[in-house]
Design a protein around this motif. Structure first.
Motif, PDB file in Angstrom:
ATOM      1  N   LEU A 175       0.841  -1.203   0.000  1.00 23.11           N
ATOM      2  CA  LEU A 175       0.000   0.000   0.000  1.00 23.11           C
ATOM      3  C   LEU A 175       0.877   1.254   0.000  1.00 23.11           C
ATOM      4  O   LEU A 175       0.540   2.261  -0.634  1.00 23.11           O
ATOM      5  CB  LEU A 175      -0.935   0.004   1.215  1.00 23.11           C
ATOM      6  CG  LEU A 175      -2.020  -1.074   1.228  1.00 23.11           C
ATOM      7  CD1 LEU A 175      -2.780  -1.055   2.540  1.00 23.11           C
ATOM      8  CD2 LEU A 175      -2.986  -0.875   0.070  1.00 23.11           C
TER       9      LEU A 175
ATOM     10  N   ILE B 293       1.892   2.052  -3.436  1.00 25.88           N
ATOM     11  CA  ILE B 293       0.856   2.764  -4.226  1.00 25.88           C
ATOM     12  C   ILE B 293       0.894   4.252  -3.883  1.00 25.88           C
ATOM     13  O   ILE B 293       0.883   5.116  -4.766  1.00 25.88           O
ATOM     14  CB  ILE B 293      -0.558   2.200  -3.949  1.00 25.88           C
ATOM     15  CG1 ILE B 293      -0.580   0.686  -4.172  1.00 25.88           C
ATOM     16  CG2 ILE B 293      -1.581   2.871  -4.841  1.00 25.88           C
ATOM     17  CD1 ILE B 293      -1.910   0.044  -3.788  1.00 25.88           C
TER      18      ILE B 293
ATOM     19  N   ALA C 130       1.854   7.430  -6.304  1.00 26.38           N
ATOM     20  CA  ALA C 130       1.002   8.613  -6.519  1.00 26.38           C
ATOM     21  C   ALA C 130       1.777   9.883  -6.179  1.00 26.38           C
ATOM     22  O   ALA C 130       1.703  10.897  -6.897  1.00 26.38           O
ATOM     23  CB  ALA C 130      -0.260   8.513  -5.675  1.00 26.38           C
ATOM     24  N   ASN C 131       2.565   9.836  -5.099  1.00 31.49           N
ATOM     25  CA  ASN C 131       3.353  11.013  -4.708  1.00 31.49           C
ATOM     26  C   ASN C 131       4.418  11.345  -5.751  1.00 31.49           C
ATOM     27  O   ASN C 131       4.642  12.514  -6.073  1.00 31.49           O
ATOM     28  CB  ASN C 131       4.024  10.777  -3.354  1.00 31.49           C
ATOM     29  CG  ASN C 131       3.027  10.814  -2.224  1.00 31.49           C
ATOM     30  OD1 ASN C 131       1.944  11.381  -2.372  1.00 31.49           O
ATOM     31  ND2 ASN C 131       3.354  10.202  -1.110  1.00 31.49           N
TER      32      ASN C 131
ATOM     33  N   LEU D 284       2.839  12.937  -8.646  1.00 30.93           N
ATOM     34  CA  LEU D 284       2.478  14.322  -8.347  1.00 30.93           C
ATOM     35  C   LEU D 284       3.712  15.219  -8.409  1.00 30.93           C
ATOM     36  O   LEU D 284       3.692  16.297  -9.013  1.00 30.93           O
ATOM     37  CB  LEU D 284       1.828  14.369  -6.954  1.00 30.93           C
ATOM     38  CG  LEU D 284       1.221  15.670  -6.468  1.00 30.93           C
ATOM     39  CD1 LEU D 284       0.180  16.182  -7.439  1.00 30.93           C
ATOM     40  CD2 LEU D 284       0.561  15.469  -5.112  1.00 30.93           C
TER      41      LEU D 284
ATOM     42  N   PRO E 275       3.027  21.356  -6.823  1.00 25.47           N
ATOM     43  CA  PRO E 275       3.065  19.907  -6.536  1.00 25.47           C
ATOM     44  C   PRO E 275       3.960  19.566  -5.362  1.00 25.47           C
ATOM     45  O   PRO E 275       3.662  18.639  -4.608  1.00 25.47           O
ATOM     46  CB  PRO E 275       3.618  19.307  -7.840  1.00 25.47           C
ATOM     47  CG  PRO E 275       3.288  20.285  -8.884  1.00 25.47           C
ATOM     48  CD  PRO E 275       3.374  21.624  -8.227  1.00 25.47           C
TER      49      PRO E 275
ATOM     50  N   LEU F 106       2.076  20.208  -2.239  1.00 29.79           N
ATOM     51  CA  LEU F 106       0.993  19.233  -2.047  1.00 29.79           C
ATOM     52  C   LEU F 106       1.536  17.874  -1.612  1.00 29.79           C
ATOM     53  O   LEU F 106       0.966  17.193  -0.767  1.00 29.79           O
ATOM     54  CB  LEU F 106       0.188  19.076  -3.337  1.00 29.79           C
ATOM     55  CG  LEU F 106      -0.478  20.325  -3.903  1.00 29.79           C
ATOM     56  CD1 LEU F 106      -1.333  19.962  -5.107  1.00 29.79           C
ATOM     57  CD2 LEU F 106      -1.339  21.022  -2.866  1.00 29.79           C
ATOM     58  N   VAL F 107       2.665  17.500  -2.218  1.00 29.80           N
ATOM     59  CA  VAL F 107       3.174  16.154  -1.955  1.00 29.80           C
ATOM     60  C   VAL F 107       3.661  16.015  -0.507  1.00 29.80           C
ATOM     61  O   VAL F 107       3.573  14.934   0.076  1.00 29.80           O
ATOM     62  CB  VAL F 107       4.266  15.782  -2.985  1.00 29.80           C
ATOM     63  CG1 VAL F 107       5.645  16.201  -2.545  1.00 29.80           C
ATOM     64  CG2 VAL F 107       4.242  14.290  -3.271  1.00 29.80           C
TER      65      VAL F 107
ATOM     66  N   THR G 282       2.185  17.312   2.105  1.00 26.58           N
ATOM     67  CA  THR G 282       0.965  16.988   2.865  1.00 26.58           C
ATOM     68  C   THR G 282       0.582  15.531   2.646  1.00 26.58           C
ATOM     69  O   THR G 282       0.210  14.819   3.574  1.00 26.58           O
ATOM     70  CB  THR G 282      -0.190  17.896   2.394  1.00 26.58           C
ATOM     71  OG1 THR G 282       0.306  19.208   2.249  1.00 26.58           O
ATOM     72  CG2 THR G 282      -1.338  17.886   3.352  1.00 26.58           C
ATOM     73  N   SER G 283       0.701  15.112   1.389  1.00 25.25           N
ATOM     74  CA  SER G 283       0.309  13.750   1.051  1.00 25.25           C
ATOM     75  C   SER G 283       1.198  12.725   1.766  1.00 25.25           C
ATOM     76  O   SER G 283       0.712  11.681   2.214  1.00 25.25           O
ATOM     77  CB  SER G 283       0.403  13.584  -0.466  1.00 25.25           C
ATOM     78  OG  SER G 283       0.094  12.291  -0.815  1.00 25.25           O
TER      79      SER G 283
ATOM     80  N   ILE H 123       0.063  12.448   5.346  1.00 25.09           N
ATOM     81  CA  ILE H 123      -1.174  11.653   5.432  1.00 25.09           C
ATOM     82  C   ILE H 123      -0.854  10.167   5.307  1.00 25.09           C
ATOM     83  O   ILE H 123      -1.337   9.330   6.079  1.00 25.09           O
ATOM     84  CB  ILE H 123      -2.166  12.069   4.316  1.00 25.09           C
ATOM     85  CG1 ILE H 123      -2.671  13.476   4.560  1.00 25.09           C
ATOM     86  CG2 ILE H 123      -3.332  11.103   4.245  1.00 25.09           C
ATOM     87  CD1 ILE H 123      -3.428  14.056   3.397  1.00 25.09           C
TER      88      ILE H 123
ATOM     89  N   SER I 130       0.682   8.798   8.472  1.00 26.50           N
ATOM     90  CA  SER I 130      -0.305   8.636   9.560  1.00 26.50           C
ATOM     91  C   SER I 130      -1.145   7.391   9.322  1.00 26.50           C
ATOM     92  O   SER I 130      -1.395   6.598  10.236  1.00 26.50           O
ATOM     93  CB  SER I 130      -1.241   9.846   9.641  1.00 26.50           C
ATOM     94  OG  SER I 130      -0.562  11.013   9.372  1.00 26.50           O
ATOM     95  N   THR I 131      -1.599   7.233   8.082  1.00 25.20           N
ATOM     96  CA  THR I 131      -2.443   6.081   7.760  1.00 25.20           C
ATOM     97  C   THR I 131      -1.679   4.782   8.007  1.00 25.20           C
ATOM     98  O   THR I 131      -2.219   3.830   8.584  1.00 25.20           O
ATOM     99  CB  THR I 131      -2.895   6.161   6.280  1.00 25.20           C
ATOM    100  OG1 THR I 131      -3.408   7.459   6.047  1.00 25.20           O
ATOM    101  CG2 THR I 131      -3.935   5.132   5.956  1.00 25.20           C
TER     102      THR I 131
ATOM    103  N   VAL J  33      -1.403   3.950  11.719  1.00 26.31           N
ATOM    104  CA  VAL J  33      -2.646   3.382  12.268  1.00 26.31           C
ATOM    105  C   VAL J  33      -2.788   1.920  11.836  1.00 26.31           C
ATOM    106  O   VAL J  33      -3.118   1.041  12.646  1.00 26.31           O
ATOM    107  CB  VAL J  33      -3.882   4.213  11.821  1.00 26.31           C
ATOM    108  CG1 VAL J  33      -5.167   3.567  12.298  1.00 26.31           C
ATOM    109  CG2 VAL J  33      -3.793   5.627  12.352  1.00 26.31           C
ATOM    110  N   MET J  34      -2.500   1.657  10.559  1.00 31.07           N
ATOM    111  CA  MET J  34      -2.630   0.272  10.063  1.00 31.07           C
ATOM    112  C   MET J  34      -1.690  -0.659  10.811  1.00 31.07           C
ATOM    113  O   MET J  34      -2.076  -1.752  11.227  1.00 31.07           O
ATOM    114  CB  MET J  34      -2.319   0.229   8.558  1.00 31.07           C
ATOM    115  CG  MET J  34      -3.535   0.452   7.702  1.00 31.07           C
ATOM    116  SD  MET J  34      -3.282  -0.052   6.014  1.00 31.07           S
ATOM    117  CE  MET J  34      -2.515   1.375   5.347  1.00 31.07           C
TER     118      MET J  34
END
Lengths: 120, 499
Positions: free
Chosen positions: A37, A40, A44-45, A48, A80, A83-84, A86-87, A90, A93-94, A97-98
């Motif tokens: 994951l 992926i 995406a980053n 971007l 970009p 933005l990246v 911040t991404s 995120i 953090s995700t 948690v996982m």
């Protein structure tokens, strides 16, 4: 053959995403699934961030003594990059948690096998 | 800046700040209670006092609105840069006012009930609820697609947290499944946004729409079509439309009743926030409307028919809620002003009715700790008041007059007929009938049939706040059912602006 840097980045991003989706769907080990994951998300980053790339470009900071025409023609697009960042936060953090959930499930089941914990 | 305009960002900032503060204070019960109550009241009150308008973060308004722009060279003033938005922009209109108010009301009672039903209220649980509410509020306000993505992710994490704290059997497994699917869907949504950025050079939605409509970019570009598909995929995940309906309904069923009431409101308003953007940016692509209609009909049929087979009442309501999301999506898919207004109205109605149902059925859990309908019965005697409220909520959900969903579903049927799609109208009516039958079967099983011998019912009274919440939700349902224009007048402007 020298490949264009942006094109190479886009291909790498595509490859990361495809490998990541494959891993997330078909790997049984939950930690490996999380790594897939992350692939992926990283793909995406990278996609971007490569949008802001400019061959021979300069950083988007107007320094004293810099000619306006040079800056406006050569500065790369900064949005970009902003933005990246911040991404990435995120995504981290995700993932935290996982992994936390997996630790708890490992204590409960004594395994990190997706088929055992989550079912087919 | 005047105070009422300052209230626009405060709708997001206050719950987030207080949430972080509560998380630090989670051992101090009295302080947690006081702060939670104050913030819970602020949630629906702030949108009532905020003036309509636009808020630019950092104060960076478009150059056209800036006094210094008069001195700028024509190199800038003659281009689109002159009107583009350099800052993250929040737009607050009448539709946002109504939806944030309704979200605030659901949040207010979810927080109150959780404070009174639990002897030692957890600051962490309230923190998660407030983070979710703030995120969805931001999604409704934001005119920046990347900002929307960020809050979409925060909302997803808050939803996972709400499920994790419930201590319901297998909640961790469900949360992990949801996160794994999110781990695929969220980067796909980000890719869609990146493609939009790559084509238009912008993340502000108004500017993207301007670029497309004024020929600054080629609207027929296949990259835009790809971006549309990827964003729609992310939207399906966030809202729980098929193929994510099973995991979303599982999430609802693994949350506490107050959490489930909030989760469904999050799904409904996420659907609206992203639906509005999809229609605004991509409505010129015929595929968009066809796909939205198709997926909405599938959600309607799958959600409601899968509800029939459920034996767990929370799962049953969860599937019915997914089915109701299909009605909202169908409104967007029709693409007319009337259809979108009806869809938005249905969103407002569904968020209240489903919250009422989750809280109402939550009283059964409170008295028996049981969610399996086959082990329940005779609850009418134990909880007569909440039984009446749940019955009325079920009737409202099915679209029976004089409640609000009747008006919104009638509008949706009319919109389908007006668009020359009577088949959709027929499916909508049929699904409402199936919803009614499914609900009545569950109601009979839980409340009307004789009580099983081995069912233990606690003697504790249902907290008054739970009954008050149900009465207020029912009153709103009845009010909007009798006077639908109270809502549609607020929503029509948004529908007109995006078509």
């Amino acid at each position: 053959m020298i490949i264009d840097t942006q094109l190479a980045a886009l291909f790498t991003a595509g490859a990361l995403i495809v490998i990541g989706i494959f891993g997330a769907l078909f790997l049984d080990n939950l930690i490996k699934k999380v790594i897939a994951l992350a692939f992926i998300g990283d793909g995406a980053n990278l996609f971007l961030v490569s949008l802001g790339y400019k061959a021979g470009g300069i950083v988007y900071i107007f320094l004293p003594g810099m000619a306006m025409s040079n800056f406006s023609q050569n500065a790369s697009y900064p949005l970009p990059y902003a933005l990246v960042l911040t991404s990435i936060v995120i995504g981290a953090s995700t993932m935290a948690v996982m992994l936390g959930i997996i630790i708890i499930l490992n204590k409960k089941y004594g395994s990190i096998s997706a088929s055992k914990i989550l079912g087919e | 800046m005047s105070l009422p305009n300052l209230l626009i960002p405060l709708m997001v900032i206050i719950p987030i700040t207080c949430a972080l503060f509560l998380n630090l204070l989670h051992e101090r019960i009295r302080t947690v209670k006081v702060i939670s109550i104050v913030v819970a009241f602020a949630l629906p009150i702030i949108p009532l006092f905020a003036n309509y308008g636009t808020h630019y973060f950092g104060g960076y308004a478009p150059l056209i609105q800036n006094p210094i722009s008069a001195d700028l060279p024509t190199l800038i003033t003659g281009t689109a840069l002159y009107i583009f938005h350099p800052a993250i922009t929040y737009v607050y209109g009448s539709a946002q006012k109504l939806m944030i108010f309704i979200l605030g009301i659901v949040g207010l009672f979810a927080i109150f009930i959780s404070l009174y039903e639990v002897k030692k209220p957890s600051g962490v649980y309230i923190y998660l609820m407030l983070m979710g509410i703030a995120s969805i509020t931001a999604m409704l306000l934001s005119d920046d697609i990347f900002n929307l993505y960020v809050f979409f992710e925060i909302a997803a994490l808050a939803q996972v947290g709400i499920v994790l704290v419930s201590k319901i059997k297998n909640n961790y497994e469900t949360a992990l499944k949801y996160m794994i699917l999110g781990g695929i869907a969220s980067p796909i949504l980000l890719l869609g946004i990146a493609l939009l950025l790559g084509v238009t050079g912008n993340v502000n939605i108004t500017d993207i729409v301007y670029s497309i409509r004024n020929g600054l970019i080629n609207p027929q570009s296949p990259v835009l079509l790809m971006a549309c598909s990827l964003i729609i995929f992310g939207w399906l995940y966030g809202t729980g439309l098929p193929p994510f309906h099973v995991i979303k309904s599982a999430m609802y069923s693994k949350a506490l009743p107050t959490g489930a009431a909030l989760l469904q409101a999050f799904s409904v308003f996420s659907l609206v926030a992203f639906g509005v953007i999809i229609i605004r940016i991509f409505s010129y692509i015929p595929f968009t409307h066809v796909f939205l209609l198709a997926i909405s009909l599938i959600a309607m049929v799958l959600g409601i028919t899968m509800a029939i087979t459920q034996t767990d009442f929370k799962r049953l309501i969860a599937f019915l809620a997914v089915g109701e999301l299909g009605y909202i999506g169908a409104g967007f898919g029709l693409g007319t002003v009337f259809g979108i207004t009806a869809g938005l109205f249905q969103a407002v109605n569904e968020s209240i009715i489903t919250a009422l149902l989750f809280i109402g059925f939550g009283t059964i859990m409170y008295k028996t700790k049981e969610t399996d309908m086959q082990k329940l019965g005779g609850m009418l005697v134990a909880t007569p008041k909440s039984a009446l409220f749940v019955l009325l909520a079920g009737i409202a959900l099915a679209g029976v007059p004089p409640f609000n969903a009747f008006q919104s579903k009638l509008m949706l049927v009319q919109a389908s007929l007006n668009s020359g799609l009577p088949e959709i109208a027929i499916i909508m009516v049929l699904m409402s009938i199936v919803t009614f039958m499914t609900f009545m079967r569950a109601f009979h099983t839980i409340y009307l049939r004789p009580k099983p011998v081995d069912l233990e019912i606690k003697n504790e009274k249902i907290p008054k706040i739970t009954l008050v919440a149900m009465v207020i939700f029912l009153a709103i349902c009845l009010l909007l059912g009798l006077y639908p224009h109270l809502a549609t007048n607020f929503l029509q402007g948004l529908a007109m602006s995006i078509t």
